[in-house]
Design an enzyme around this catalytic site. Structure first.
Site, short mmCIF file in Angstrom:
data_model
loop_
_atom_site.label_atom_id
_atom_site.label_comp_id
_atom_site.label_asym_id
_atom_site.label_seq_id
_atom_site.Cartn_x
_atom_site.Cartn_y
_atom_site.Cartn_z
N LYS A 296 36.06 -8.20 58.16
CA LYS A 296 36.16 -8.28 59.61
C LYS A 296 36.53 -9.70 60.04
O LYS A 296 36.15 -10.66 59.37
CB LYS A 296 34.78 -7.97 60.23
CG LYS A 296 34.38 -6.53 60.24
CD LYS A 296 33.00 -6.36 60.88
CE LYS A 296 32.53 -4.93 60.83
NZ LYS A 296 33.31 -4.00 61.65
N ARG A 370 30.60 6.16 57.41
CA ARG A 370 30.81 7.58 57.11
C ARG A 370 30.62 7.86 55.62
O ARG A 370 30.25 8.96 55.24
CB ARG A 370 32.19 8.02 57.63
CG ARG A 370 33.34 7.30 57.00
CD ARG A 370 34.61 7.38 57.85
NE ARG A 370 34.62 6.40 58.94
CZ ARG A 370 35.56 6.31 59.86
NH1 ARG A 370 36.60 7.14 59.84
NH2 ARG A 370 35.49 5.40 60.82
N1 BES Z 1 29.85 -1.00 61.99
C1 BES Z 1 31.19 -0.82 62.42
C2 BES Z 1 31.29 -0.26 63.84
C3 BES Z 1 30.72 -1.10 64.95
C4 BES Z 1 31.55 -1.84 65.76
C5 BES Z 1 29.38 -1.08 65.21
C6 BES Z 1 31.03 -2.58 66.79
C7 BES Z 1 28.85 -1.83 66.25
C8 BES Z 1 29.68 -2.57 67.05
C9 BES Z 1 31.93 0.16 61.50
O1 BES Z 1 31.51 0.17 60.18
C10 BES Z 1 33.36 -0.23 61.50
O2 BES Z 1 33.65 -1.32 61.13
N2 BES Z 1 34.22 0.68 61.93
C11 BES Z 1 35.61 0.42 61.98
C12 BES Z 1 36.33 1.67 61.54
C13 BES Z 1 37.80 1.49 61.32
C14 BES Z 1 38.06 0.58 60.15
C15 BES Z 1 38.42 2.85 61.07
C16 BES Z 1 35.98 0.07 63.42
O3 BES Z 1 35.39 0.64 64.34
O4 BES Z 1 36.83 -0.78 63.61
ZN ZN Z 2 32.45 -1.32 58.99
#
Ligand code: BES
Ligand code: ZN
Ligand code: ZN
Length: 519
Positions: A296, A370
């Site tokens: 990230k 997931r």
């Molecule tokens: N933990 C994150 C989602 C999240 C974002 C939680 C902001 C709390 C606040 C999740 O694991 C994630 O990173 N999801 C990605 C999915 C994408 C790569 C398909 C996202 O939402 O960007």
């Molecule tokens: Zn994630």
């Protein structure tokens, strides 16, 4: 030896006290006297007694300030009384719309504001005149319960790491809830229930707020185990080698990059009644989400200790339910892992095989929630055959963008159960809103190399919904509701009884859902 986070600090502890009182606020010795008024209220006898005791011109004062009891109106009247100054607080509740009673949430927020005032002024005691339950069309017990919950939630602060005492907020405050003596039993029952529920909400918040190097999968498993032990609940945990050996490739794959072992923790509440329904509670427990090799950007990572909020809600709600004893069985299952990049981490392009034999192509290691939930759901369905499953997960940024911080996203094909969840959320103050969940979206997670892919196609977008469909491969025919709490779990602005950090979203909803399931 490597630094492994600060030594684990104390558990969340309550230090406030909430009790019933049948006397008039005019006789109260409390530092703050708190009244709630509906719109166009009449200055009543109780208010007049307080005016006579402390501030004869109180009625005029409110009129001059144009206090009419509108929703959000809030007046603090400081009065000198002997050697001490007191605050008389008036909080407006507004009125019901379309011939309906006043929205209960308005009252929650009014309480929240008053408690924050009492806290910021470092007062020792506060007396609250409970408003009439019929304003909101609720019972006296529920009113006292919710008042207690909000007082405790509003006082919560994650401040144990401040080294200066002056940076910490005051939490040792005595609150008296004043009501007519005919309501004594109902109010006392409500306080008792409220204390149990609020304690669990705040405990969940504390786990979420703890730094990620303090609260990793092994540590949260210990907390769940302690709760199970305390209330005599059945507890099972699987270690990382067992997770690998059982074929849980999703959970093992996400944990593969971390120095901390992954865990699967299962906590069970059994009511002892024959033919009681079994509810499965599943919570995403990523104790830190760096994104893994699909790392990230720095800013998105700042709050990723929140990524175990679903697991925290599941464990904490079962702690409360073990004391409230509803007539249902509950299986709480939390897959726990830390998502880190390293030489041993899962790579984009890897394919994982889950507990139910299905496979997924991992195109993005940041879509890890997931993957761990898949194994937990498959295990739950196979070994417990629950009548209903609800999962809570900080699953997608897309959901946070769609709904913002005030509603969790709800996805389900089971209308009756979804309605129950929505109502439980509304009653409890954890609001959810349904997103469409038709098979059109399912095509988004097709893979050319495995059964499904862990990210949706860029043509279909709708990231919250496609993530929901990924999970649908692991619940078989079980009635199931998925809640995406990515937007509601942390740093929610504008709600008086929250502060910075964790909200404990989901605990109140799960408690209400279990208690009202059979109704
Ligand atoms: N933990 C994150 C989602 C999240 C974002 C939680 C902001 C709390 C606040 C999740 O694991 C994630 O990173 N999801 C990605 C999915 C994408 C790569 C398909 C996202 O939402 O960007
Ligand atoms: Zn994630
Ligand atoms: Zn995540």
């Amino acid at each position: 030896m490597k630094w492994q986070g600060n030594p684990f600090l104390t558990d969340y502890e309550d230090t406030m006290k909430i009790t019933y009182a049948d006397t008039s606020l005019a006789q109260s010795k409390a530092d703050a006297l708190i009244f709630f008024a509906s719109e166009d209220f009449a200055f009543n006898a109780e208010m007049q007694k307080v005016a006579d005791a402390f501030f004869p011109m109180l009625k005029d004062f409110l009129e001059n300030e144009e206090f009419k009891g509108k929703s959000g109106q809030y007046i603090v009247v400081p009065v000198a009384s002997g050697k001490k100054n007191r605050l008389i607080i008036f909080a407006g509740l507004g009125k019901g719309k379309n011939n309906k009673s006043i929205e209960f949430e308005t009252y929650r927020r009014a309480i929240g504001s008053a408690v924050k005032t009492v806290q910021s002024k470092k007062l020792d005691t506060a007396a609250i005149q409970l408003p009439a339950a019929h304003f909101f069309d609720v019972t006296d017990q529920y009113l006292a319960e919710q008042t207690t919950i909000i007082i405790k939630m509003a006082l919560y602060a994650f401040d144990e790491f401040f080294s200066e005492e002056s940076s910490k907020v005051k939490k040792e405050i005595d609150f008296q809830l004043h009501a007519d003596s005919s309501k004594k039993d109902a109010v006392e029952r409500g306080i008792k229930r409220g204390e149990i529920i609020a304690h669990s909400v705040n405990r969940a918040r504390h786990w979420i707020d703890l730094p990620p190097s303090n609260l990793h999968p092994v540590e949260l498993t210990k907390k769940a185990h302690e709760i199970a032990h305390k209330y005599g609940l059945k507890f099972t945990e699987f270690s990382e080698p067992e997770i690998i050996q059982m074929g849980m490739g999703g959970l093992a794959g996400v944990g593969a990059g971390s120095h901390h072992d992954a865990k699967l923790a299962i906590i069970e509440y059994h009511c002892g009644k024959k033919d009681a329904p079994t509810l499965g509670f599943v919570g995403k427990g990523i104790t830190f989400d760096s994104g893994g090799l699909s790392i990230k950007p720095a800013q998105s990572m700042e709050t990723m200790k929140e990524d175990m909020s679903g697991a925290a809600a599941v464990i904490a709600s079962i702690e409360a339910l073990a004391q409230l004893k509803p007539d249902v069985n509950i299986i709480g299952i939390t897959p726990l892992a830390e998502n880190m990049p390293s030489g041993t981490a899962t790579k984009p392009g890897d394919i994982v095989r889950f507990y139910n034999g299905k496979t997924a192509e991992v195109k993005n290691t940041d879509a890890e929630g997931r993957l761990i939930l898949a194994d937990a759901l498959a295990y739950l369905v196979k070994h417990y055959k629950p009548d209903f499953i609800i999962d809570l997960a900080t699953l997608t940024g897309a959901c946070a963008y769609a709904l913002g911080p005030f509603f969790s996203g709800m996805m389900s094909k089971h209308e009756k159960e979804a309605q129950k969840v929505r109502e439980a959320g509304h009653r409890a103050g954890d609001e959810v809103w349904p997103l469409p969940f038709t098979d059109d979206y399912k095509k988004a997670i097709k893979s050319t190399a495995a059964d499904i892919c862990n990210i949706g196609s860029s043509k279909i977008k709708a990231g919250a919904i496609t993530a929901g469909f990924f999970l649908s491969y692991f619940v078989d025919e079980t009635p199931w509701v998925h809640l995406d709490i990515a937007g509601t779990a942390y740093d929610v602005p504008g709600i008086s009884y929250y502060g910075p950090g964790a909200t404990g979203v989901g605990v109140r909803l799960l408690v209400d859902l279990a208690e009202n399931w059979n109704k």
